[in-house]
Design a protein around this motif. Structure first.
Motif, PDB file in Angstrom:
ATOM      1  N   LYS A 143      13.509  18.866 -42.923  1.00 19.70           N
ATOM      2  CA  LYS A 143      12.621  19.926 -43.434  1.00 19.70           C
ATOM      3  C   LYS A 143      11.155  19.622 -43.172  1.00 19.70           C
ATOM      4  O   LYS A 143      10.306  20.505 -43.268  1.00 19.70           O
ATOM      5  CB  LYS A 143      12.829  20.104 -44.949  1.00 19.70           C
ATOM      6  CG  LYS A 143      14.279  20.330 -45.370  1.00 19.70           C
ATOM      7  CD  LYS A 143      14.870  21.581 -44.781  1.00 19.70           C
ATOM      8  CE  LYS A 143      16.252  21.887 -45.347  1.00 19.70           C
ATOM      9  NZ  LYS A 143      17.270  20.886 -45.002  1.00 19.70           N
ATOM     10  N   LEU A 144      10.826  18.366 -42.858  1.00 21.78           N
ATOM     11  CA  LEU A 144       9.436  17.985 -42.616  1.00 21.78           C
ATOM     12  C   LEU A 144       9.037  18.311 -41.181  1.00 21.78           C
ATOM     13  O   LEU A 144       8.822  17.436 -40.351  1.00 21.78           O
ATOM     14  CB  LEU A 144       9.236  16.495 -42.909  1.00 21.78           C
ATOM     15  CG  LEU A 144       9.423  16.062 -44.360  1.00 21.78           C
ATOM     16  CD1 LEU A 144       9.333  14.553 -44.494  1.00 21.78           C
ATOM     17  CD2 LEU A 144       8.385  16.735 -45.259  1.00 21.78           C
ATOM     18  N   ASP A 145       8.957  19.594 -40.865  1.00 19.85           N
ATOM     19  CA  ASP A 145       8.564  20.019 -39.526  1.00 19.85           C
ATOM     20  C   ASP A 145       7.099  20.448 -39.531  1.00 19.85           C
ATOM     21  O   ASP A 145       6.350  20.203 -40.486  1.00 19.85           O
ATOM     22  CB  ASP A 145       9.476  21.153 -39.034  1.00 19.85           C
ATOM     23  CG  ASP A 145       9.597  22.277 -40.060  1.00 19.85           C
ATOM     24  OD1 ASP A 145       8.739  22.334 -40.960  1.00 19.85           O
ATOM     25  OD2 ASP A 145      10.543  23.074 -39.964  1.00 19.85           O
ATOM     26  N   GLY A 146       6.691  21.119 -38.469  1.00 19.41           N
ATOM     27  CA  GLY A 146       5.296  21.522 -38.355  1.00 19.41           C
ATOM     28  C   GLY A 146       4.856  22.553 -39.366  1.00 19.41           C
ATOM     29  O   GLY A 146       3.648  22.740 -39.594  1.00 19.41           O
ATOM     30  N   PHE A 147       5.824  23.228 -40.018  1.00 20.15           N
ATOM     31  CA  PHE A 147       5.456  24.263 -40.970  1.00 20.15           C
ATOM     32  C   PHE A 147       4.931  23.684 -42.290  1.00 20.15           C
ATOM     33  O   PHE A 147       4.320  24.407 -43.072  1.00 20.15           O
ATOM     34  CB  PHE A 147       6.663  25.170 -41.248  1.00 20.15           C
ATOM     35  CG  PHE A 147       7.113  25.946 -40.038  1.00 20.15           C
ATOM     36  CD1 PHE A 147       6.367  27.009 -39.586  1.00 20.15           C
ATOM     37  CD2 PHE A 147       8.263  25.601 -39.357  1.00 20.15           C
ATOM     38  CE1 PHE A 147       6.757  27.733 -38.473  1.00 20.15           C
ATOM     39  CE2 PHE A 147       8.660  26.310 -38.249  1.00 20.15           C
ATOM     40  CZ  PHE A 147       7.911  27.380 -37.799  1.00 20.15           C
ATOM     41  N   VAL A 148       5.193  22.407 -42.548  1.00 20.10           N
ATOM     42  CA  VAL A 148       4.685  21.802 -43.780  1.00 20.10           C
ATOM     43  C   VAL A 148       3.159  21.801 -43.773  1.00 20.10           C
ATOM     44  O   VAL A 148       2.507  22.246 -44.733  1.00 20.10           O
ATOM     45  CB  VAL A 148       5.240  20.366 -43.934  1.00 20.10           C
ATOM     46  CG1 VAL A 148       4.580  19.660 -45.106  1.00 20.10           C
ATOM     47  CG2 VAL A 148       6.755  20.403 -44.126  1.00 20.10           C
ATOM     48  N   MET A 149       2.573  21.308 -42.691  1.00 20.33           N
ATOM     49  CA  MET A 149       1.119  21.282 -42.600  1.00 20.33           C
ATOM     50  C   MET A 149       0.540  22.687 -42.518  1.00 20.33           C
ATOM     51  O   MET A 149      -0.526  22.963 -43.081  1.00 20.33           O
ATOM     52  CB  MET A 149       0.685  20.460 -41.379  1.00 20.33           C
ATOM     53  CG  MET A 149      -0.825  20.298 -41.243  1.00 20.33           C
ATOM     54  SD  MET A 149      -1.623  19.604 -42.724  1.00 20.33           S
ATOM     55  CE  MET A 149      -0.882  17.973 -42.754  1.00 20.33           C
ATOM     56  N   MET A 199       8.973  21.147 -52.181  1.00 18.87           N
ATOM     57  CA  MET A 199       8.206  21.010 -50.946  1.00 18.87           C
ATOM     58  C   MET A 199       7.230  22.165 -50.743  1.00 18.87           C
ATOM     59  O   MET A 199       6.070  21.949 -50.380  1.00 18.87           O
ATOM     60  CB  MET A 199       9.168  20.894 -49.757  1.00 18.87           C
ATOM     61  CG  MET A 199       9.993  19.618 -49.751  1.00 18.87           C
ATOM     62  SD  MET A 199      10.953  19.424 -48.241  1.00 18.87           S
ATOM     63  CE  MET A 199       9.658  19.319 -47.020  1.00 18.87           C
ATOM     64  N   ASP A 200       7.719  23.389 -50.972  1.00 17.04           N
ATOM     65  CA  ASP A 200       6.861  24.549 -50.713  1.00 17.04           C
ATOM     66  C   ASP A 200       5.904  24.822 -51.875  1.00 17.04           C
ATOM     67  O   ASP A 200       4.686  24.708 -51.743  1.00 17.04           O
ATOM     68  CB  ASP A 200       7.723  25.790 -50.442  1.00 17.04           C
ATOM     69  CG  ASP A 200       8.374  25.745 -49.067  1.00 17.04           C
ATOM     70  OD1 ASP A 200       7.995  24.872 -48.269  1.00 17.04           O
ATOM     71  OD2 ASP A 200       9.263  26.567 -48.788  1.00 17.04           O
TER      72      ASP A 200
END
Length: 437
Positions: A143-149, A199-200
């Motif tokens: 789940k820690l992909d580029g969408f986190v940042m 996370m979100d």
């Protein structure tokens, strides 16, 4: 010195209409007389449409009224407004096409478009620690992909636009609830519970909101005493002043006061609804138009919405807070039209997906929530309002005496006029700050 600085500012803010007309005519003269003509019909059509857009933008940035901001330059915010109009026109044109033709039109921007998107499954195995796998934390790492940042930075910027902690928090939580509601329509919305809330909502959205509020506090306390760049003796001072050109000219904190009146409450509900709808359009448009989320069209739309949203929210706040502002802002109007048109495109191009039934428990949740919202609104603005008006006359008199009112108060017409002048001065300073930013 101050007069020289004011003269420099006025010189920089002039439209230079004659100069722009001369340069524009010279470019057209070159194309008409000196350029080698092309026999490629497709190439000529694309270039002609591009030239039409540039001509419209040139006319707009010169002749359209100034927006709510003057930094980094009024021309920039005029350009944002004119680009918003062009984007809305393109959406209206797209609305009259078939879904296959609309997808093929995007191939003119990128030949790789027009292909179905592979959907990533964010749900599935929701174990935070999977002991049966060689890497027990593989679910979290996946789940820690580029969408986190991007979530973090996005909510930091949204906080700078909305300038209110409770409004950002409500929007963050409401969007996670919408993902639960619409996960039967879009696979991207199907996530694990900890992905939604830890996370979100907590880390990415909450962290972005926290950093945004800290940034707002700094901007609110920062002194705004501008000095002409050429009056600064050192090169480091000039560079610092150049960087400060991209910061606000002045600052106004947004006190939305959502429950101050029924009109204000309904307006805030409208703001929240349009904001959430704009967020949903991002996912539905890329799904029906087959545009990958990392594509520059998606990322460019998000960045463009941030600039449009900044000006629109500034206009909305002034419309609600300034009693002299009787007209809805231009940028607010066009961004509302854009959001509605994007929704209609999604509904037309994939009506079956948009009308898939939502889970029963979420339908019950929304019905109960809407009923509770209506009941609370009626109680707050009608029942409690009537109770306040029914205060006994004796208690009302006691309140007046306690506050120095009534016949025993030290009242003179001069004191009353002085108080009115002071109050009017506060209002004028507030309105001047609203217009000045």
């Amino acid at each position: 010195m101050q007069m020289m600085y004011n003269f420099t500012i006025l010189a920089c803010l002039r439209a230079h209409t004659i100069t722009a007309l001369f340069i524009f005519s010279a470019i057209l003269l070159y194309v008409a007389v000196f350029e080698e003509p092309s026999l490629d019909t497709d190439y000529n059509a694309k270039r002609g449409l591009f030239a039409i857009c540039l001509a419209f933008l040139l006319f707009g940035v010169i002749n359209s009224p100034d927006g709510p901001f003057i930094r980094p330059h009024p021309v920039f915010w005029r350009l944002v407004l004119c680009m918003s109009i062009l984007y809305e026109l393109a959406l209206v044109f797209l609305l009259f096409q078939s879904v296959s033709d609309a997808r093929n039109l995007l191939k003119h921007f990128d030949p790789e478009l027009g292909k179905p998107l592979p959907e990533k499954d964010y749900g599935g195995n929701c174990l935070i620690y999977d002991s049966n796998h060689t890497n027990p934390w593989h679910n979290v790492e996946d789940k820690l992909d580029g969408f986190v940042m991007s979530h973090f930075v996005g909510w930091w910027l949204k906080t700078l636009i909305l300038r209110d902690w409770w409004l950002c928090t409500v929007l963050s939580i409401m969007f996670e609830i919408l993902e639960y509601t619409l996960e039967t329509q879009l696979p991207n919305f199907s996530e694990c519970w900890w992905d939604h809330w830890l996370m979100d909502a907590l880390l990415c959205n909450g962290g972005g909101i926290y950093v945004g509020m800290k940034t707002l506090n700094w901007l609110s306390m920062k002194p705004y005493h501008w000095r002409g760049m050429w009056n600064i003796p050192t090169y480091s001072g000039k560079l610092k002043r150049l960087a400060e050109q991209f910061t606000p000219y002045s600052w106004t904190d947004y006190d939305w006061k959502p429950t101050a009146s029924l009109k204000r409450w309904l307006a805030m509900l409208g703001v929240i609804s349009m904001f959430l709808l704009a967020e949903l359009n991002t996912f539905y448009l890329k799904y029906v138009m087959w545009v990958p989320p990392e594509h520059y069209l998606c990322l460019g739309r998000l960045a463009f919405f941030l600039f449009m949203g900044a000006a629109a929210m500034r206009e909305v706040f002034q419309y609600l807070d300034d009693p002299n502002c009787k007209k809805f802002g231009r940028q607010s109007w066009i961004i509302a039209a854009i959001i509605i048109t994007e929704l209609l495109i999604s509904m037309k191009f994939d009506f079956e997906v948009m009308t898939k039934p939502i889970p029963t428990h979420m339908a019950i949740f929304w019905v109960v929530g809407l009923i509770g919202l209506v009941v609370w609104t009626m109680v707050k603005f009608y029942v409690l309002k009537d109770v306040k008006h029914d205060i006994p006359e004796q208690e009302s008199s006691k309140v007046k005496l306690k506050n120095g009112g009534g016949s025993n108060a030290n009242y003179t017409p001069e004191n009353n006029n002085l108080g009115q002048k002071e109050e009017e001065g506060v209002r004028l300073r507030s309105r001047k700050s609203l217009r000045k930013e």
